[in-house]
Design a protein around this motif. Structure first.
Motif, PDB file in Angstrom:
ATOM      1  N   HIS A 111       0.861  -1.194   0.000  1.00  0.00           N
ATOM      2  CA  HIS A 111       0.000   0.000   0.000  1.00  0.00           C
ATOM      3  C   HIS A 111       0.890   1.234   0.000  1.00  0.00           C
ATOM      4  CE1 HIS A 111      -3.511   2.491   0.825  1.00  0.00           C
ATOM      5  NE2 HIS A 111      -2.832   3.080   1.779  1.00  0.00           N
ATOM      6  N   ILE A 112       0.392   2.298  -0.625  1.00  0.00           N
ATOM      7  CA  ILE A 112       1.097   3.591  -0.598  1.00  0.00           C
ATOM      8  C   ILE A 112       0.104   4.686  -0.252  1.00  0.00           C
ATOM      9  CG2 ILE A 112       2.373   5.333  -1.915  1.00  0.00           C
ATOM     10  CD1 ILE A 112       3.495   3.147  -3.659  1.00  0.00           C
ATOM     11  N   GLN A 113       0.505   5.551   0.664  1.00  0.00           N
ATOM     12  CA  GLN A 113      -0.211   6.794   0.930  1.00  0.00           C
ATOM     13  C   GLN A 113       0.644   7.897   0.315  1.00  0.00           C
ATOM     14  OE1 GLN A 113      -3.240   7.671   2.427  1.00  0.00           O
ATOM     15  NE2 GLN A 113      -2.640   9.614   1.512  1.00  0.00           N
ATOM     16  N   HIS A 114       0.157   8.505  -0.738  1.00  0.00           N
ATOM     17  CA  HIS A 114       0.914   9.542  -1.435  1.00  0.00           C
ATOM     18  C   HIS A 114       0.744  10.888  -0.735  1.00  0.00           C
ATOM     19  CE1 HIS A 114       1.903   7.021  -4.884  1.00  0.00           C
ATOM     20  NE2 HIS A 114       0.673   6.548  -4.803  1.00  0.00           N
ATOM     21  N   ALA A 115       1.861  11.531  -0.451  1.00  0.00           N
ATOM     22  CA  ALA A 115       1.900  12.905   0.066  1.00  0.00           C
ATOM     23  C   ALA A 115       0.893  13.162   1.184  1.00  0.00           C
ATOM     24  CB  ALA A 115       1.718  13.900  -1.075  1.00  0.00           C
ATOM     25  N   ALA A 116       0.978  12.364   2.245  1.00  0.00           N
ATOM     26  CA  ALA A 116       0.128  12.619   3.422  1.00  0.00           C
ATOM     27  C   ALA A 116       0.427  14.033   3.904  1.00  0.00           C
ATOM     28  CB  ALA A 116       0.422  11.598   4.513  1.00  0.00           C
ATOM     29  N   PRO A 117      -0.611  14.871   4.027  1.00  0.00           N
ATOM     30  CA  PRO A 117      -0.367  16.283   4.348  1.00  0.00           C
ATOM     31  C   PRO A 117       0.005  16.503   5.815  1.00  0.00           C
ATOM     32  CG  PRO A 117      -2.718  15.856   4.178  1.00  0.00           C
ATOM     33  CD  PRO A 117      -2.026  14.576   3.810  1.00  0.00           C
ATOM     34  N   ILE A 118       0.620  17.645   6.033  1.00  0.00           N
ATOM     35  CA  ILE A 118       0.961  18.091   7.392  1.00  0.00           C
ATOM     36  C   ILE A 118      -0.340  18.225   8.189  1.00  0.00           C
ATOM     37  CG2 ILE A 118       1.837  20.074   8.684  1.00  0.00           C
ATOM     38  CD1 ILE A 118       3.599  20.686   6.207  1.00  0.00           C
ATOM     39  N   SER A 146       7.623   8.496  -4.259  1.00  0.00           N
ATOM     40  CA  SER A 146       7.198   7.171  -4.720  1.00  0.00           C
ATOM     41  C   SER A 146       6.789   7.217  -6.195  1.00  0.00           C
ATOM     42  CB  SER A 146       6.080   6.610  -3.850  1.00  0.00           C
ATOM     43  OG  SER A 146       4.965   7.464  -3.844  1.00  0.00           O
ATOM     44  N   LYS A 147       6.154   8.289  -6.621  1.00  0.00           N
ATOM     45  CA  LYS A 147       5.794   8.420  -8.046  1.00  0.00           C
ATOM     46  C   LYS A 147       7.038   8.661  -8.888  1.00  0.00           C
ATOM     47  CE  LYS A 147       1.018   9.811  -7.474  1.00  0.00           C
ATOM     48  NZ  LYS A 147      -0.008  10.840  -7.645  1.00  0.00           N
ATOM     49  N   THR A 148       7.917   9.539  -8.433  1.00  0.00           N
ATOM     50  CA  THR A 148       9.146   9.826  -9.170  1.00  0.00           C
ATOM     51  C   THR A 148       9.977   8.559  -9.371  1.00  0.00           C
ATOM     52  OG1 THR A 148       9.212  12.064  -8.261  1.00  0.00           O
ATOM     53  CG2 THR A 148      11.272  11.210  -9.155  1.00  0.00           C
ATOM     54  N   LEU A 149       9.992   7.697  -8.358  1.00  0.00           N
ATOM     55  CA  LEU A 149      10.790   6.468  -8.409  1.00  0.00           C
ATOM     56  C   LEU A 149      10.021   5.300  -9.019  1.00  0.00           C
ATOM     57  CD1 LEU A 149      12.547   6.767  -4.927  1.00  0.00           C
ATOM     58  CD2 LEU A 149      13.530   7.227  -7.197  1.00  0.00           C
ATOM     59  N   ASN A 150       8.827   5.573  -9.538  1.00  0.00           N
ATOM     60  CA  ASN A 150       8.025   4.541 -10.199  1.00  0.00           C
ATOM     61  C   ASN A 150       7.671   3.391  -9.249  1.00  0.00           C
ATOM     62  OD1 ASN A 150       6.668   3.487 -12.437  1.00  0.00           O
ATOM     63  ND2 ASN A 150       8.452   2.299 -13.073  1.00  0.00           N
ATOM     64  N   LEU A 151       7.362   3.730  -8.002  1.00  0.00           N
ATOM     65  CA  LEU A 151       7.006   2.716  -7.007  1.00  0.00           C
ATOM     66  C   LEU A 151       5.487   2.593  -6.931  1.00  0.00           C
ATOM     67  CD1 LEU A 151       9.574   3.694  -4.235  1.00  0.00           C
ATOM     68  CD2 LEU A 151       9.771   1.877  -5.962  1.00  0.00           C
ATOM     69  N   ALA A 152       5.030   1.357  -6.810  1.00  0.00           N
ATOM     70  CA  ALA A 152       3.591   1.086  -6.773  1.00  0.00           C
ATOM     71  C   ALA A 152       3.371  -0.227  -6.046  1.00  0.00           C
ATOM     72  CB  ALA A 152       3.041   0.999  -8.196  1.00  0.00           C
ATOM     73  N   PRO A 153       2.158  -0.461  -5.540  1.00  0.00           N
ATOM     74  CA  PRO A 153       1.870  -1.762  -4.920  1.00  0.00           C
ATOM     75  C   PRO A 153       2.233  -2.904  -5.883  1.00  0.00           C
ATOM     76  CG  PRO A 153       0.121  -0.224  -4.421  1.00  0.00           C
ATOM     77  CD  PRO A 153       1.014   0.454  -5.434  1.00  0.00           C
ATOM     78  N   GLY A 154       2.844  -3.929  -5.294  1.00  0.00           N
ATOM     79  CA  GLY A 154       3.293  -5.085  -6.080  1.00  0.00           C
ATOM     80  C   GLY A 154       4.757  -5.033  -6.444  1.00  0.00           C
ATOM     81  N   LYS A 155       5.384  -3.841  -6.364  1.00  0.00           N
ATOM     82  CA  LYS A 155       6.818  -3.730  -6.664  1.00  0.00           C
ATOM     83  C   LYS A 155       7.613  -4.107  -5.425  1.00  0.00           C
ATOM     84  CE  LYS A 155       6.738  -0.999 -10.675  1.00  0.00           C
ATOM     85  NZ  LYS A 155       7.535  -0.160 -11.529  1.00  0.00           N
ATOM     86  N   LYS A 156       8.779  -4.716  -5.660  1.00  0.00           N
ATOM     87  CA  LYS A 156       9.609  -5.217  -4.558  1.00  0.00           C
ATOM     88  C   LYS A 156      10.819  -4.325  -4.344  1.00  0.00           C
ATOM     89  CE  LYS A 156      11.846  -9.515  -3.031  1.00  0.00           C
ATOM     90  NZ  LYS A 156      12.992  -8.977  -2.389  1.00  0.00           N
ATOM     91  N   LEU A 157      11.045  -3.975  -3.087  1.00  0.00           N
ATOM     92  CA  LEU A 157      12.241  -3.237  -2.695  1.00  0.00           C
ATOM     93  C   LEU A 157      13.219  -4.227  -2.063  1.00  0.00           C
ATOM     94  CD1 LEU A 157      10.593  -0.121  -0.995  1.00  0.00           C
ATOM     95  CD2 LEU A 157      11.338  -0.386  -3.362  1.00  0.00           C
ATOM     96  N   THR A 158      14.500  -4.036  -2.333  1.00  0.00           N
ATOM     97  CA  THR A 158      15.529  -4.866  -1.726  1.00  0.00           C
ATOM     98  C   THR A 158      16.124  -4.063  -0.564  1.00  0.00           C
ATOM     99  OG1 THR A 158      15.979  -5.886  -3.854  1.00  0.00           O
ATOM    100  CG2 THR A 158      17.652  -6.157  -2.144  1.00  0.00           C
ATOM    101  N   ILE A 159      15.992  -4.616   0.638  1.00  0.00           N
ATOM    102  CA  ILE A 159      16.398  -3.879   1.841  1.00  0.00           C
ATOM    103  C   ILE A 159      17.581  -4.577   2.494  1.00  0.00           C
ATOM    104  CG2 ILE A 159      15.652  -3.080   4.122  1.00  0.00           C
ATOM    105  CD1 ILE A 159      12.757  -3.149   2.952  1.00  0.00           C
ATOM    106  N   GLU A 160      18.638  -3.801   2.745  1.00  0.00           N
ATOM    107  CA  GLU A 160      19.806  -4.296   3.473  1.00  0.00           C
ATOM    108  C   GLU A 160      19.909  -3.487   4.766  1.00  0.00           C
ATOM    109  OE1 GLU A 160      24.610  -4.010   3.163  1.00  0.00           O
ATOM    110  OE2 GLU A 160      23.516  -4.330   1.289  1.00  0.00           O
TER     111      GLU A 160
END
Length: 162
Positions: A111-118, A146-160
């Protein structure tokens, strides 16, 4: 010195030099120094690297990115949890809008919440944000990242983790 002795000496020196270069080649290279120690290194599917502070204690999670006014484009905060859950976030005392990405155990965005406001409220009635699917981590990024980096639900991030 005879010509034959000269050839033997030159040959011996060449063998010695070659053997020395083999030992250098045989030793494993040392890993490059970590550029941002203490930060999680996160790779997007398109190869962009994000360096994230880690919030893995109740106090760190409660503080989050409160009172900060900006994040560099390659920075974020990674909130980690001991088990999957429906983790709720809010923007109380946060001085910039944020993208929030909920991640499952495999690093897949659920899930992504885009630009949650102050939220400038002084009480505890700021809007809450959460995923409808269980997550073990939430990555906060600057607004629009997240939009600039082309991130969306279903995409996988590799975390170290450090």
């Amino acid at each position: 010195m005879t010509g034959q002795k000269k050839i033997l000496i030159v040959f011996a020196l060449a063998v010695f030099e070659f053997a020395g270069s083999l030992s250098v080649l045989a030793s494993p290279p040392s890993p490059p120094p970590k550029l941002n120690p203490g930060l999680a290194t996160i790779q997007t599917p398109d190869g962009f690297t994000i360096y994230a502070e880690i919030a893995n204690t109740p106090d760190q999670r409660s503080q989050g990115l409160m009172y900060r006014t900006r994040l560099a484009p390659d920075r974020g905060m990674l909130f980690t949890f001991p088990e999957p859950g429906i983790w709720t976030f809010w923007m109380k005392n946060t001085k910039m809008a944020l993208d929030m990405l909920w991640l499952d155990e495999k690093g897949v965005i659920v899930h992504i919440q885009h630009a949650a406001p102050i939220c400038e409220r002084k009480d505890n009635l700021c809007p809450r944000y959460r995923s409808n699917k269980p997550a073990v981590a939430v990555l906060e990024l600057g607004p629009g990242r997240s939009k600039t980096l082309n991130l969306a639900p279903g995409k996988k991030l590799t975390i170290e983790l450090p």
